[in-house]
Design an enzyme around this catalytic site. Structure first.
Site, PDB file in Angstrom:
ATOM      1  N   MET A  28      -5.637   1.707  12.675  1.00  0.00           N
ATOM      2  CA  MET A  28      -6.241   0.827  13.685  1.00  0.00           C
ATOM      3  C   MET A  28      -6.397  -0.575  13.097  1.00  0.00           C
ATOM      4  O   MET A  28      -7.167  -1.387  13.600  1.00  0.00           O
ATOM      5  CB  MET A  28      -7.582   1.384  14.147  1.00  0.00           C
ATOM      6  CG  MET A  28      -7.423   2.753  14.827  1.00  0.00           C
ATOM      7  SD  MET A  28      -8.758   3.183  15.956  1.00  0.00           S
ATOM      8  CE  MET A  28     -10.160   3.143  14.871  1.00  0.00           C
ATOM      9  N   ASN A  30      -7.228  -3.686  10.227  1.00  0.00           N
ATOM     10  CA  ASN A  30      -8.268  -4.047   9.269  1.00  0.00           C
ATOM     11  C   ASN A  30      -8.038  -3.258   7.968  1.00  0.00           C
ATOM     12  O   ASN A  30      -8.900  -2.542   7.482  1.00  0.00           O
ATOM     13  CB  ASN A  30      -9.669  -3.785   9.845  1.00  0.00           C
ATOM     14  CG  ASN A  30     -10.738  -4.443   8.988  1.00  0.00           C
ATOM     15  OD1 ASN A  30     -11.748  -3.852   8.654  1.00  0.00           O
ATOM     16  ND2 ASN A  30     -10.512  -5.676   8.587  1.00  0.00           N
ATOM     17  N   LEU A  31      -6.831  -3.415   7.465  1.00  0.00           N
ATOM     18  CA  LEU A  31      -6.343  -2.535   6.400  1.00  0.00           C
ATOM     19  C   LEU A  31      -7.057  -2.778   5.074  1.00  0.00           C
ATOM     20  O   LEU A  31      -7.351  -3.910   4.716  1.00  0.00           O
ATOM     21  CB  LEU A  31      -4.842  -2.750   6.227  1.00  0.00           C
ATOM     22  CG  LEU A  31      -4.020  -2.529   7.500  1.00  0.00           C
ATOM     23  CD1 LEU A  31      -2.541  -2.778   7.225  1.00  0.00           C
ATOM     24  CD2 LEU A  31      -4.232  -1.134   8.067  1.00  0.00           C
ATOM     25  N   ASP A  33      -7.404  -0.960   0.786  1.00  0.00           N
ATOM     26  CA  ASP A  33      -6.524  -0.366  -0.228  1.00  0.00           C
ATOM     27  C   ASP A  33      -6.190   1.096   0.066  1.00  0.00           C
ATOM     28  O   ASP A  33      -5.156   1.594  -0.373  1.00  0.00           O
ATOM     29  CB  ASP A  33      -7.181  -0.464  -1.624  1.00  0.00           C
ATOM     30  CG  ASP A  33      -7.183  -1.900  -2.123  1.00  0.00           C
ATOM     31  OD1 ASP A  33      -6.547  -2.763  -1.489  1.00  0.00           O
ATOM     32  OD2 ASP A  33      -7.849  -2.165  -3.147  1.00  0.00           O
ATOM     33  N   HIS A  35      -5.479   2.383   3.037  1.00  0.00           N
ATOM     34  CA  HIS A  35      -4.288   2.364   3.901  1.00  0.00           C
ATOM     35  C   HIS A  35      -3.040   2.017   3.076  1.00  0.00           C
ATOM     36  O   HIS A  35      -1.989   2.641   3.235  1.00  0.00           O
ATOM     37  CB  HIS A  35      -4.431   1.281   4.988  1.00  0.00           C
ATOM     38  CG  HIS A  35      -5.512   1.534   5.990  1.00  0.00           C
ATOM     39  ND1 HIS A  35      -6.636   0.754   6.084  1.00  0.00           N
ATOM     40  CD2 HIS A  35      -5.631   2.470   6.963  1.00  0.00           C
ATOM     41  CE1 HIS A  35      -7.402   1.183   7.069  1.00  0.00           C
ATOM     42  NE2 HIS A  35      -6.828   2.238   7.615  1.00  0.00           N
ATOM     43  N   GLY A 146      -5.392   9.951   5.630  1.00  0.00           N
ATOM     44  CA  GLY A 146      -6.328  10.036   4.509  1.00  0.00           C
ATOM     45  C   GLY A 146      -7.320  11.170   4.691  1.00  0.00           C
ATOM     46  O   GLY A 146      -7.716  11.505   5.811  1.00  0.00           O
TER      47      GLY A 146
HETATM   48  O1  PAF Z   1      -7.762   7.117  11.513  1.00  0.00           O
HETATM   49  C1  PAF Z   1      -7.487   6.207  12.318  1.00  0.00           C
HETATM   50  O2  PAF Z   1      -7.390   5.028  11.957  1.00  0.00           O
HETATM   51  C2  PAF Z   1      -7.269   6.559  13.774  1.00  0.00           C
HETATM   52  O3  PAF Z   1      -8.090   7.610  14.167  1.00  0.00           O
HETATM   53  C3  PAF Z   1      -5.799   6.852  14.114  1.00  0.00           C
HETATM   54  C4  PAF Z   1      -5.306   8.095  13.394  1.00  0.00           C
HETATM   55  C5  PAF Z   1      -4.931   5.669  13.748  1.00  0.00           C
HETATM   56  C6  PAF Z   1      -5.653   7.115  15.619  1.00  0.00           C
HETATM   57  O4  PAF Z   1      -6.074   6.022  16.371  1.00  0.00           O
END
Ligand code: PAF
Length: 278
Positions: A28, A30-31, A33, A35, A146
Site C-alpha cells: 500500500m 509508504n515503503l 526497509d 518492503h 511479510g
Molecule cells: O499488507 C498490505 O500492505 C496490504 O494488506 C496488501 C497485502 C497490499 C493488500 O492491500
C-alpha cells in the site's frame, strides 16, 4: 522501472516476455526497509519483479485511517527503482474499482473472526478480495508477504490453496529497527515519546517466548502479565495471545504447536501489531 497505472498497460508489458517467471510484492506504499527486503528476495525467485502500490479502501473500516494513510509515491518509486524492481502497478481507485466491488472473497470465519479480524470487522474480506484481484491482474508464479502481518499471511496462504491458485507464497521475516520495533508504515504516526515506548510490545512478546522456551506452560498467566505490563506503560492492549501457527487458534496444550505469540495494542491513536514464532 516501468510504472503502469492501468491493468491493460501492465498486462501488455508482461506479455512481451511470456516465458519469464514473475514474482509479485503487493503493497500500500509508504515503503520501508521491510518492503524493500521483500523486493530483493523477490529477485532471487524470478526473472521479473512486479510491485504494486494501492491503498485499498475495502480493507479499511469506517473509522480507520484510509484518508490519512501516508501516500509517498515519488519516494516509493525511487526506492523501488533502487531495489531493482522491473514493473510497478500503481492504479487509482477507478482503475481497480471501476464499479462498486460487489463480489468479494469471504475467508473462513474461523480465520477472520479472531485476533485482528475481531478488532477490524471486514478487514480481511477486503484484503483477500484485493489480493485475489491483484493476483489475477499480475498472474505471478511467486508472491511475497511479510510475517509481520501473520494473520493476513495465513489467510492468503489458505485462499491460494483452496482456490488452487498456481502461486507460490513466500514468507519474509519481519524487518526491525535497531531497538526491535517491527517496521510499519504506521510507525510514522508515533510522536517521539511514543516511538521511544513502542519497542515494549516486542519486548513483551520476547519475554513470553523466553518463558515458554524455559518450560512455562501457563499461557494465560503469561498473556495476562504481558497485557498488564503494557497497560501500566500507557498502552491500550487489544490482545497478547499464544496461538498455533497453523490456524491461529489457541493451542490445546504446550505440545499443540508449533506456536506463535501475537500482540496488538494502541499507543495513543496508533495501533501496532507484532508477533514472534516460538
Ligand atoms: O499488507 C498490505 O500492505 C496490504 O494488506 C496488501 C497485502 C497490499 C493488500 O492491500
Amino acid at each position: 522501472m516501468q510504472i503502469h497505472p492501468t491493468i491493460a498497460g501492465l498486462r501488455a508489458a508482461l506479455a512481451a516476455n511470456p516465458t519469464a517467471r514473475v514474482a509479485f510484492v503487493p503493497t500500500m506504499g509508504n515503503l520501508h526497509d521491510g518492503h524493500i527486503s521483500l523486493m530483493r528476495q523477490a529477485r532471487e525467485h524470478a526473472d521479473i519483479v512486479v510491485a504494486s502500490i494501492f491503498v485499498n479502501r475495502l480493507q479499511f473500516g469506517p473509522n480507520e485511517d484510509f484518508d490519512k494513510y501516508p501516500r509517498t509515491f515519488q519516494n516509493d518509486c525511487a526506492r523501488l527503482t533502487q531495489a531493482g524492481v522491473d514493473h510497478l502497478f500503481a492504479p487509482d481507485e477507478k482503475e481497480m474499482y471501476p464499479e462498486p466491488q460487489r463480489y468479494h472473497v469471504e475467508p473462513n470465519p474461523a480465520h477472520t473472526d479472531i485476533l485482528d479480524g475481531a478488532a477490524r470487522p471486514g478487514h480481511f474480506r477486503g484484503m483477500a478480495t484485493v489480493v485475489l484481484k491483484l493476483f489475477n491482474i499480475v498472474q505471478p508464479q511467486v508472491a511475497l508477504f511479510g510475517k509481520k502481518d501473520y494473520q493476513q499471511l495465513m489467510i492468503i496462504t489458505n485462499m491460494v490453496r483452496e482456490f488452487a491458485l498456481p502461486i507460490e507464497i513466500i514468507r519474509g521475516e519481519t524487518s526491525r529497527a535497531d531497538d526491535g520495533l517491527a517496521l510499519s508504515s504506521r510507525n510514522g504516526y508515533l510522536t517521539p515519546e511514543q516511538r521511544a515506548e513502542a519497542p515494549r510490545l516486542q519486548r513483551q512478546l520476547k519475554w513470553i517466548r523466553e518463558r515458554i522456551n524455559a518450560g512455562e506452560h501457563d499461557f494465560l498467566r503469561l498473556e495476562t502479565e504481558a497485557v498488564a505490563e503494557l497497560a501500566a506503560h500507557g498502552w491500550q492492549p487489544d490482545y497478547i495471545s499464544i496461538r498455533r501457527r497453523s490456524d491461529l487458534h489457541p493451542p490445546k496444550d504446550a505440545a499443540d504447536g508449533p506456536l506463535v505469540v501475537l500482540g496488538a495494542a494502541k499507543l495513543g491513536a496508533t495501533r501496532l501489531i507484532d508477533n514472534l514464532e516460538i
